[in-house]
Design an enzyme around this catalytic site. Structure first.
Site, mmCIF file in Angstrom:
data_model
loop_
_atom_site.group_PDB
_atom_site.id
_atom_site.type_symbol
_atom_site.label_atom_id
_atom_site.label_comp_id
_atom_site.label_asym_id
_atom_site.label_seq_id
_atom_site.Cartn_x
_atom_site.Cartn_y
_atom_site.Cartn_z
ATOM 1 N N GLN A 272 0.802 -1.223 0.000
ATOM 2 C CA GLN A 272 0.000 0.000 0.000
ATOM 3 C C GLN A 272 0.839 1.278 0.000
ATOM 4 O OE1 GLN A 272 -2.612 -1.833 3.267
ATOM 5 N NE2 GLN A 272 -4.069 -0.566 2.155
ATOM 6 N N ASN B 225 -2.217 -10.386 8.584
ATOM 7 C CA ASN B 225 -3.171 -9.307 8.655
ATOM 8 C C ASN B 225 -4.546 -9.813 8.237
ATOM 9 O OD1 ASN B 225 -3.819 -6.374 8.897
ATOM 10 N ND2 ASN B 225 -4.515 -6.760 6.798
ATOM 11 N N GLU B 226 -5.508 -9.624 9.084
ATOM 12 C CA GLU B 226 -6.925 -9.859 8.780
ATOM 13 C C GLU B 226 -7.194 -11.112 7.953
ATOM 14 O OE1 GLU B 226 -8.475 -6.254 7.063
ATOM 15 O OE2 GLU B 226 -8.347 -5.232 8.972
ATOM 16 N N HIS C 233 0.830 -9.421 4.803
ATOM 17 C CA HIS C 233 -0.288 -8.474 4.712
ATOM 18 C C HIS C 233 -0.870 -8.580 3.296
ATOM 19 C CE1 HIS C 233 -2.062 -4.619 6.540
ATOM 20 N NE2 HIS C 233 -2.704 -4.802 5.407
HETATM 21 C C1 FCB Z 1 -7.789 -2.969 6.638
HETATM 22 C C2 FCB Z 1 -6.514 -3.469 6.018
HETATM 23 C C3 FCB Z 1 -5.565 -2.387 5.602
HETATM 24 C C4 FCB Z 1 -6.289 -1.184 5.030
HETATM 25 C C5 FCB Z 1 -7.423 -0.767 5.916
HETATM 26 C C6 FCB Z 1 -8.182 0.434 5.440
HETATM 27 O O1 FCB Z 1 -8.823 -3.879 6.478
HETATM 28 O O2 FCB Z 1 -5.820 -4.268 6.937
HETATM 29 O O3 FCB Z 1 -4.642 -2.940 4.697
HETATM 30 O O4 FCB Z 1 -6.675 -1.455 3.750
HETATM 31 O O5 FCB Z 1 -8.315 -1.809 6.072
#
Ligand code: FCB
Length: 441
Positions: free
Chosen positions: A41, A177-178, A133
Protein backbone atom coordinates in the site's frame (compact mmCIF):
# COMPACT_ATOMS: atom_id res chain seq x y z
CA UNK A 1 3.65 -15.23 26.79
CA UNK A 2 0.68 -14.09 28.82
CA UNK A 3 -0.70 -10.84 30.08
CA UNK A 4 1.32 -10.81 33.26
CA UNK A 5 4.57 -10.49 31.29
CA UNK A 6 3.75 -7.03 30.04
CA UNK A 7 2.85 -4.17 32.24
CA UNK A 8 0.03 -2.31 30.61
CA UNK A 9 -0.90 -0.59 33.85
CA UNK A 10 2.45 0.80 35.02
CA UNK A 11 2.63 4.18 36.72
CA UNK A 12 2.17 7.23 34.51
CA UNK A 13 4.91 9.72 33.66
CA UNK A 14 4.49 11.82 36.74
CA UNK A 15 3.82 8.95 39.07
CA UNK A 16 0.05 9.42 38.88
CA UNK A 17 -1.92 6.22 38.41
CA UNK A 18 -3.68 5.78 35.07
CA UNK A 19 -7.37 6.56 35.03
CA UNK A 20 -9.54 9.60 35.46
CA UNK A 21 -8.00 12.66 37.13
CA UNK A 22 -10.10 15.77 37.30
CA UNK A 23 -11.59 16.03 33.81
CA UNK A 24 -8.87 14.04 32.05
CA UNK A 25 -8.07 10.42 31.43
CA UNK A 26 -4.46 9.25 31.70
CA UNK A 27 -3.20 6.42 29.53
CA UNK A 28 -0.86 3.88 31.11
CA UNK A 29 2.83 4.59 30.99
CA UNK A 30 4.52 2.77 28.11
CA UNK A 31 1.31 2.85 26.03
CA UNK A 32 2.24 2.21 22.39
CA UNK A 33 1.25 5.14 20.20
CA UNK A 34 1.74 5.16 16.46
CA UNK A 35 0.46 4.28 13.03
CA UNK A 36 0.39 1.31 10.67
CA UNK A 37 1.12 0.74 6.98
CA UNK A 38 1.61 -2.27 4.72
CA UNK A 39 4.21 -2.87 2.04
CA UNK A 40 2.02 -3.03 -1.05
CA UNK A 41 0.00 0.00 0.00
CA UNK A 42 2.90 2.40 0.52
CA UNK A 43 6.20 1.11 -0.87
CA UNK A 44 5.50 1.43 -4.57
CA UNK A 45 6.49 -0.90 -7.39
CA UNK A 46 5.82 -4.19 -5.69
CA UNK A 47 5.97 -5.67 -9.15
CA UNK A 48 6.59 -9.26 -8.17
CA UNK A 49 3.45 -10.10 -6.21
CA UNK A 50 -0.04 -11.38 -6.99
CA UNK A 51 -1.68 -8.02 -6.29
CA UNK A 52 0.45 -6.28 -8.91
CA UNK A 53 -0.56 -8.95 -11.44
CA UNK A 54 -4.20 -8.45 -10.44
CA UNK A 55 -3.90 -4.70 -11.03
CA UNK A 56 -2.19 -5.22 -14.37
CA UNK A 57 -5.05 -7.49 -15.39
CA UNK A 58 -7.35 -4.48 -14.91
CA UNK A 59 -9.33 -5.95 -12.02
CA UNK A 60 -9.34 -2.84 -9.85
CA UNK A 61 -10.10 0.85 -9.89
CA UNK A 62 -6.48 1.86 -10.53
CA UNK A 63 -3.02 0.27 -10.18
CA UNK A 64 -0.71 0.89 -7.21
CA UNK A 65 2.26 2.10 -9.30
CA UNK A 66 4.74 4.10 -7.25
CA UNK A 67 2.24 4.41 -4.34
CA UNK A 68 3.94 6.61 -1.70
CA UNK A 69 7.45 5.62 -2.77
CA UNK A 70 7.92 4.71 0.88
CA UNK A 71 10.47 2.07 -0.15
CA UNK A 72 12.82 4.97 -0.80
CA UNK A 73 11.40 7.58 1.55
CA UNK A 74 10.96 5.59 4.77
CA UNK A 75 13.52 7.68 6.67
CA UNK A 76 11.73 10.96 6.09
CA UNK A 77 8.38 9.25 6.80
CA UNK A 78 9.70 7.94 10.11
CA UNK A 79 11.02 11.42 10.90
CA UNK A 80 7.44 12.61 10.57
CA UNK A 81 6.12 9.80 12.80
CA UNK A 82 8.66 10.72 15.40
CA UNK A 83 7.83 14.41 15.17
CA UNK A 84 4.22 13.41 15.90
CA UNK A 85 5.29 11.79 19.15
CA UNK A 86 4.84 8.20 17.98
CA UNK A 87 6.77 5.58 19.90
CA UNK A 88 5.70 2.57 17.81
CA UNK A 89 5.18 1.78 14.13
CA UNK A 90 3.59 -1.16 12.35
CA UNK A 91 4.64 -2.14 8.83
CA UNK A 92 4.80 -5.31 6.74
CA UNK A 93 7.58 -7.24 5.06
CA UNK A 94 7.04 -7.72 1.33
CA UNK A 95 7.50 -11.46 0.82
CA UNK A 96 7.88 -11.05 -2.95
CA UNK A 97 10.93 -8.83 -2.46
CA UNK A 98 12.54 -11.02 0.20
CA UNK A 99 11.94 -14.35 -1.60
CA UNK A 100 11.60 -13.32 -5.25
CA UNK A 101 11.96 -16.90 -6.44
CA UNK A 102 11.22 -20.06 -4.57
CA UNK A 103 13.94 -20.69 -2.00
CA UNK A 104 16.11 -17.74 -3.11
CA UNK A 105 16.26 -15.02 -0.50
CA UNK A 106 17.39 -11.62 -1.70
CA UNK A 107 20.30 -10.16 0.28
CA UNK A 108 19.36 -6.74 -0.97
CA UNK A 109 15.77 -6.91 0.27
CA UNK A 110 16.82 -8.45 3.58
CA UNK A 111 19.31 -5.61 4.04
CA UNK A 112 16.64 -3.08 3.13
CA UNK A 113 14.26 -4.18 5.87
CA UNK A 114 17.11 -4.28 8.37
CA UNK A 115 17.79 -0.64 7.46
CA UNK A 116 14.08 0.08 7.95
CA UNK A 117 14.16 -1.52 11.40
CA UNK A 118 17.33 0.32 12.38
CA UNK A 119 15.77 3.58 11.18
CA UNK A 120 12.76 2.92 13.43
CA UNK A 121 14.92 2.07 16.42
CA UNK A 122 17.08 5.16 15.90
CA UNK A 123 13.92 7.26 16.13
CA UNK A 124 12.61 5.52 19.23
CA UNK A 125 9.82 3.76 17.32
CA UNK A 126 9.05 0.22 18.52
CA UNK A 127 8.59 -1.93 15.41
CA UNK A 128 5.46 -4.07 15.08
CA UNK A 129 6.14 -6.28 12.07
CA UNK A 130 3.50 -7.97 9.94
CA UNK A 131 4.89 -11.01 8.15
CA UNK A 132 2.00 -11.34 5.70
CA UNK A 133 -0.29 -8.47 4.71
CA UNK A 134 -2.37 -9.89 1.82
CA UNK A 135 0.35 -10.15 -0.87
CA UNK A 136 1.99 -13.34 -2.14
CA UNK A 137 5.07 -13.63 -4.32
CA UNK A 138 4.00 -14.32 -7.90
CA UNK A 139 5.80 -17.68 -8.04
CA UNK A 140 3.84 -18.84 -5.02
CA UNK A 141 0.49 -17.52 -6.29
CA UNK A 142 1.16 -19.39 -9.54
CA UNK A 143 1.64 -22.58 -7.55
CA UNK A 144 -1.77 -22.17 -5.95
CA UNK A 145 -0.96 -19.80 -3.08
CA UNK A 146 -3.10 -20.56 -0.04
CA UNK A 147 -4.69 -23.45 -1.89
CA UNK A 148 -1.38 -25.25 -2.18
CA UNK A 149 -0.70 -28.01 0.36
CA UNK A 150 2.87 -26.61 0.41
CA UNK A 151 1.85 -23.25 1.77
CA UNK A 152 2.17 -24.07 5.47
CA UNK A 153 5.77 -25.19 4.96
CA UNK A 154 6.60 -22.25 2.69
CA UNK A 155 5.09 -19.65 5.01
CA UNK A 156 6.82 -21.16 8.02
CA UNK A 157 10.15 -21.19 6.20
CA UNK A 158 9.69 -17.53 5.30
CA UNK A 159 8.77 -16.65 8.89
CA UNK A 160 11.79 -18.54 10.23
CA UNK A 161 14.05 -16.76 7.74
CA UNK A 162 12.91 -13.27 8.65
CA UNK A 163 13.22 -14.13 12.32
CA UNK A 164 16.79 -15.31 11.71
CA UNK A 165 17.42 -11.89 10.22
CA UNK A 166 15.53 -9.59 12.57
CA UNK A 167 14.91 -11.32 15.91
CA UNK A 168 17.43 -8.99 17.55
CA UNK A 169 15.50 -5.92 16.44
CA UNK A 170 11.85 -6.95 16.69
CA UNK A 171 9.80 -8.18 19.60
CA UNK A 172 6.28 -7.61 18.23
CA UNK A 173 5.23 -9.92 15.38
CA UNK A 174 1.96 -10.24 13.48
CA UNK A 175 1.79 -13.39 11.36
CA UNK A 176 -1.33 -12.47 9.34
CA UNK A 177 -3.17 -9.31 8.66
CA UNK A 178 -6.93 -9.86 8.78
CA UNK A 179 -7.09 -13.51 7.72
CA UNK A 180 -10.92 -13.54 7.67
CA UNK A 181 -11.10 -10.47 5.42
CA UNK A 182 -8.46 -11.93 3.14
CA UNK A 183 -10.36 -15.20 2.78
CA UNK A 184 -13.70 -13.48 2.28
CA UNK A 185 -12.52 -11.02 -0.36
CA UNK A 186 -10.25 -13.46 -2.21
CA UNK A 187 -12.14 -16.76 -2.00
CA UNK A 188 -15.80 -15.85 -1.49
CA UNK A 189 -16.45 -12.43 -3.00
CA UNK A 190 -13.75 -12.89 -5.63
CA UNK A 191 -12.79 -9.22 -5.50
CA UNK A 192 -9.12 -9.80 -4.63
CA UNK A 193 -6.63 -12.27 -6.10
CA UNK A 194 -7.06 -15.09 -6.94
CA UNK A 195 -10.67 -13.94 -7.48
CA UNK A 196 -12.46 -17.14 -6.46
CA UNK A 197 -15.93 -17.66 -5.17
CA UNK A 198 -15.97 -21.06 -3.57
CA UNK A 199 -16.87 -21.94 0.03
CA UNK A 200 -14.99 -25.26 0.35
CA UNK A 201 -11.81 -23.60 -0.95
CA UNK A 202 -12.28 -20.67 1.40
CA UNK A 203 -12.59 -23.08 4.30
CA UNK A 204 -9.41 -24.92 3.29
CA UNK A 205 -7.57 -21.60 3.18
CA UNK A 206 -8.76 -20.75 6.71
CA UNK A 207 -7.48 -24.13 7.88
CA UNK A 208 -4.11 -23.61 6.22
CA UNK A 209 -3.72 -20.11 7.61
CA UNK A 210 -4.50 -21.30 11.12
CA UNK A 211 -2.01 -24.12 10.87
CA UNK A 212 0.60 -21.83 9.31
CA UNK A 213 0.18 -19.39 12.19
CA UNK A 214 0.70 -22.12 14.78
CA UNK A 215 3.83 -23.40 13.05
CA UNK A 216 5.22 -19.90 12.60
CA UNK A 217 4.43 -19.05 16.23
CA UNK A 218 6.85 -21.73 17.37
CA UNK A 219 9.53 -20.67 14.88
CA UNK A 220 9.28 -17.12 16.17
CA UNK A 221 9.53 -18.10 19.83
CA UNK A 222 12.42 -20.46 19.09
CA UNK A 223 14.33 -17.41 17.86
CA UNK A 224 13.11 -14.77 20.28
CA UNK A 225 11.91 -16.01 23.64
CA UNK A 226 10.20 -12.80 24.72
CA UNK A 227 8.48 -12.33 21.35
CA UNK A 228 4.89 -11.05 21.37
CA UNK A 229 3.02 -12.76 18.54
CA UNK A 230 -0.50 -12.32 17.23
CA UNK A 231 -2.62 -11.76 14.16
CA UNK A 232 -4.20 -8.41 13.27
CA UNK A 233 -7.83 -9.39 13.68
CA UNK A 234 -10.35 -7.34 11.78
CA UNK A 235 -13.48 -6.96 13.88
CA UNK A 236 -16.62 -5.77 12.16
CA UNK A 237 -19.58 -4.63 14.21
CA UNK A 238 -22.74 -6.32 12.92
CA UNK A 239 -26.39 -5.40 13.30
CA UNK A 240 -29.46 -7.06 11.76
CA UNK A 241 -30.83 -5.12 8.83
CA UNK A 242 -34.27 -5.68 10.30
CA UNK A 243 -33.92 -6.16 14.07
CA UNK A 244 -37.36 -7.80 14.16
CA UNK A 245 -36.36 -10.52 11.70
CA UNK A 246 -35.24 -13.75 13.36
CA UNK A 247 -33.43 -14.75 10.18
CA UNK A 248 -31.47 -11.51 10.03
CA UNK A 249 -30.52 -12.02 13.66
CA UNK A 250 -29.42 -15.57 12.85
CA UNK A 251 -27.26 -14.23 10.02
CA UNK A 252 -25.69 -11.72 12.40
CA UNK A 253 -24.83 -14.56 14.78
CA UNK A 254 -23.35 -16.65 11.92
CA UNK A 255 -21.29 -13.81 10.55
CA UNK A 256 -20.19 -12.72 14.00
CA UNK A 257 -18.81 -16.16 14.72
CA UNK A 258 -17.16 -16.65 11.32
CA UNK A 259 -15.70 -13.15 10.93
CA UNK A 260 -15.04 -11.98 14.43
CA UNK A 261 -14.42 -15.05 16.56
CA UNK A 262 -13.52 -18.24 14.69
CA UNK A 263 -9.89 -17.35 14.05
CA UNK A 264 -9.02 -16.12 17.52
CA UNK A 265 -11.00 -18.89 19.20
CA UNK A 266 -9.17 -21.51 17.16
CA UNK A 267 -5.75 -20.10 17.97
CA UNK A 268 -6.65 -19.75 21.62
CA UNK A 269 -8.19 -23.18 22.14
CA UNK A 270 -6.13 -25.08 19.56
CA UNK A 271 -9.22 -26.42 17.79
CA UNK A 272 -10.97 -25.28 14.62
CA UNK A 273 -14.71 -25.52 15.13
CA UNK A 274 -17.61 -25.04 12.78
CA UNK A 275 -20.49 -25.96 15.07
CA UNK A 276 -22.35 -28.97 13.71
CA UNK A 277 -20.12 -29.18 10.63
CA UNK A 278 -16.46 -29.57 11.43
CA UNK A 279 -14.00 -29.98 14.25
CA UNK A 280 -10.25 -30.36 14.02
CA UNK A 281 -7.34 -30.05 16.39
CA UNK A 282 -4.56 -27.63 15.42
CA UNK A 283 -0.92 -28.55 16.13
CA UNK A 284 -1.16 -26.48 19.36
CA UNK A 285 -3.32 -24.05 21.31
CA UNK A 286 -2.46 -20.78 23.06
CA UNK A 287 -0.51 -19.35 20.16
CA UNK A 288 -1.46 -15.73 20.78
CA UNK A 289 0.60 -13.56 23.12
CA UNK A 290 -1.66 -10.58 22.63
CA UNK A 291 -4.70 -9.72 20.53
CA UNK A 292 -4.08 -7.41 17.57
CA UNK A 293 -7.35 -5.62 16.84
CA UNK A 294 -8.22 -3.77 13.62
CA UNK A 295 -11.47 -1.88 13.93
CA UNK A 296 -13.23 0.39 11.43
CA UNK A 297 -16.99 0.18 11.12
CA UNK A 298 -20.34 -1.57 11.35
CA UNK A 299 -22.37 -3.45 8.74
CA UNK A 300 -26.08 -4.28 8.52
CA UNK A 301 -26.74 -7.93 7.71
CA UNK A 302 -29.62 -9.33 5.72
CA UNK A 303 -30.39 -13.04 5.67
CA UNK A 304 -30.82 -14.65 2.26
CA UNK A 305 -31.71 -18.23 3.18
CA UNK A 306 -30.83 -21.24 5.26
CA UNK A 307 -27.91 -22.58 3.22
CA UNK A 308 -24.39 -21.55 4.32
CA UNK A 309 -24.27 -18.57 1.94
CA UNK A 310 -27.83 -17.69 2.98
CA UNK A 311 -26.96 -17.77 6.64
CA UNK A 312 -23.97 -15.57 6.03
CA UNK A 313 -26.38 -13.36 4.13
CA UNK A 314 -25.69 -10.07 2.44
CA UNK A 315 -24.45 -6.74 3.62
CA UNK A 316 -27.30 -4.38 3.14
CA UNK A 317 -26.09 -1.27 1.37
CA UNK A 318 -26.70 1.47 3.85
CA UNK A 319 -29.34 3.05 1.61
CA UNK A 320 -32.30 2.39 3.87
CA UNK A 321 -30.15 2.96 6.95
CA UNK A 322 -29.43 6.49 5.83
CA UNK A 323 -30.70 7.89 9.07
CA UNK A 324 -28.10 5.92 10.99
CA UNK A 325 -24.78 7.48 11.87
CA UNK A 326 -22.29 9.36 9.77
CA UNK A 327 -20.21 7.88 6.94
CA UNK A 328 -16.67 8.35 5.76
CA UNK A 329 -15.65 9.02 2.15
CA UNK A 330 -15.96 5.34 1.20
CA UNK A 331 -19.40 5.10 2.81
CA UNK A 332 -18.43 3.17 5.95
CA UNK A 333 -20.41 4.12 9.01
CA UNK A 334 -18.53 5.76 11.88
CA UNK A 335 -19.46 3.66 14.89
CA UNK A 336 -17.08 4.05 17.86
CA UNK A 337 -19.29 1.92 20.14
CA UNK A 338 -18.14 -1.05 18.08
CA UNK A 339 -14.60 -0.59 19.34
CA UNK A 340 -15.82 -0.66 22.94
CA UNK A 341 -17.77 -3.81 22.14
CA UNK A 342 -14.76 -5.67 20.73
CA UNK A 343 -12.39 -4.55 23.45
CA UNK A 344 -14.82 -6.13 25.89
CA UNK A 345 -15.46 -9.21 23.76
CA UNK A 346 -11.75 -9.92 23.22
CA UNK A 347 -10.88 -9.31 26.86
CA UNK A 348 -12.14 -12.85 27.40
CA UNK A 349 -8.80 -14.17 26.11
CA UNK A 350 -7.09 -12.51 29.10
CA UNK A 351 -4.35 -11.17 26.87
CA UNK A 352 -3.13 -7.63 26.27
CA UNK A 353 -4.96 -5.97 23.37
CA UNK A 354 -3.08 -3.83 20.89
CA UNK A 355 -5.17 -1.79 18.49
CA UNK A 356 -3.23 -2.55 15.33
CA UNK A 357 -5.47 -0.46 12.99
CA UNK A 358 -8.23 2.11 13.36
CA UNK A 359 -8.89 4.94 10.98
CA UNK A 360 -10.98 6.30 8.15
CA UNK A 361 -10.79 7.60 4.60
CA UNK A 362 -11.81 11.22 4.69
CA UNK A 363 -10.86 14.48 3.00
CA UNK A 364 -12.36 16.69 5.71
CA UNK A 365 -9.58 16.36 8.24
CA UNK A 366 -11.74 17.69 11.06
CA UNK A 367 -13.71 14.45 10.75
CA UNK A 368 -10.50 12.46 11.18
CA UNK A 369 -9.77 14.17 14.45
CA UNK A 370 -13.33 13.62 15.68
CA UNK A 371 -13.03 9.96 14.72
CA UNK A 372 -9.73 9.56 16.57
CA UNK A 373 -11.07 11.35 19.62
CA UNK A 374 -14.25 9.27 19.77
CA UNK A 375 -12.33 6.01 19.40
CA UNK A 376 -9.70 6.97 21.97
CA UNK A 377 -12.58 7.80 24.26
CA UNK A 378 -13.70 4.17 23.97
CA UNK A 379 -10.15 3.01 24.65
CA UNK A 380 -10.00 5.17 27.78
CA UNK A 381 -13.31 3.79 28.97
CA UNK A 382 -12.16 0.19 28.37
CA UNK A 383 -8.93 0.86 30.27
CA UNK A 384 -10.82 2.27 33.19
CA UNK A 385 -12.88 -0.92 33.24
CA UNK A 386 -9.65 -2.90 33.57
CA UNK A 387 -9.30 -4.10 29.98
CA UNK A 388 -5.56 -4.27 29.23
CA UNK A 389 -5.29 -2.16 26.07
CA UNK A 390 -1.58 -1.62 25.49
CA UNK A 391 -1.51 0.64 22.46
CA UNK A 392 -3.23 2.43 19.61
CA UNK A 393 -1.84 2.32 16.07
CA UNK A 394 -3.74 4.51 13.66
CA UNK A 395 -4.37 3.46 10.06
CA UNK A 396 -2.47 5.04 8.51
CA UNK A 397 0.67 7.13 8.75
CA UNK A 398 0.30 8.13 5.08
CA UNK A 399 -2.44 8.35 2.51
CA UNK A 400 -2.00 5.13 0.57
CA UNK A 401 -3.25 2.55 -1.91
CA UNK A 402 -6.52 1.16 -0.60
CA UNK A 403 -6.56 -2.11 -2.58
CA UNK A 404 -9.49 -2.34 -5.01
CA UNK A 405 -10.53 1.21 -4.10
CA UNK A 406 -7.26 2.69 -5.32
CA UNK A 407 -5.98 6.02 -4.05
CA UNK A 408 -9.25 7.90 -3.58
CA UNK A 409 -9.66 7.13 0.13
CA UNK A 410 -7.42 9.43 2.17
CA UNK A 411 -6.42 7.52 5.29
CA UNK A 412 -3.25 9.39 6.27
CA UNK A 413 -2.26 11.34 9.34
CA UNK A 414 0.06 12.71 6.69
CA UNK A 415 -1.26 13.78 3.31
CA UNK A 416 0.56 12.53 0.22
CA UNK A 417 0.56 14.44 -3.05
CA UNK A 418 0.99 11.51 -5.43
CA UNK A 419 2.22 13.72 -8.29
CA UNK A 420 5.17 15.11 -6.32
CA UNK A 421 5.39 12.71 -3.34
CA UNK A 422 5.23 15.75 -1.09
CA UNK A 423 4.12 15.00 2.47
CA UNK A 424 1.98 17.39 4.51
CA UNK A 425 1.17 16.73 8.14
CA UNK A 426 -2.54 17.04 8.82
CA UNK A 427 -4.04 18.93 11.73
CA UNK A 428 -5.57 15.69 13.09
CA UNK A 429 -2.04 14.26 13.38
CA UNK A 430 -1.00 17.27 15.47
CA UNK A 431 -4.01 16.89 17.70
CA UNK A 432 -3.21 13.23 18.19
CA UNK A 433 0.41 14.22 18.91
CA UNK A 434 -0.87 16.47 21.66
CA UNK A 435 -2.77 13.57 23.26
CA UNK A 436 0.37 11.42 22.98
CA UNK A 437 2.58 14.11 24.53
CA UNK A 438 0.29 14.49 27.51
CA UNK A 439 -0.54 10.74 27.48
CA UNK A 440 -3.97 11.96 28.37
CA UNK A 441 -7.35 12.52 26.80
C1 FCB B 1 -7.79 -2.97 6.64
C2 FCB B 1 -6.51 -3.47 6.02
C3 FCB B 1 -5.56 -2.39 5.60
C4 FCB B 1 -6.29 -1.18 5.03
C5 FCB B 1 -7.42 -0.77 5.92
C6 FCB B 1 -8.18 0.43 5.44
O1 FCB B 1 -8.82 -3.88 6.48
O2 FCB B 1 -5.82 -4.27 6.94
O3 FCB B 1 -4.64 -2.94 4.70
O4 FCB B 1 -6.67 -1.46 3.75
O5 FCB B 1 -8.31 -1.81 6.07
Amino acid sequence: MRAENVEPHGPSHDGEAPGVHSANFRFPDGFLWGAATSSHQVEGNCTNNDWWAWEQAGKVHEPSGAACDHYNRYREDFDLARSLGHNAHRFSLEWSRIEPEEGRFSDEALAHYRDVLVALRERGLEPVVTIYHYTLPKWLAERGGWESPQIERLFTRFAARVLDEYADLVRWWITFNEPAVHVFKSYILGQWPPGKSDYPTAFQVVRRMLRAHVLAYHEIHARRKDAMVSVAKHALALTPCNPKSRLDRLSVATRTYLFNHLFLDALHTGALRLPGLFWERLPAGHTLDFVGLNYYTRDFVQNTGLSIPGLIGNICTLEHHQSVGKRNDLGWEIYPEGLAHFLKAYARYRLPILITENGLPVTRDEDRWTFIFLHLWQVARALSEGIPVIGYLHWSLLDNYEWAEGFRGRFGLVEVDYATQKRTVRESALRMADVIRRNEL
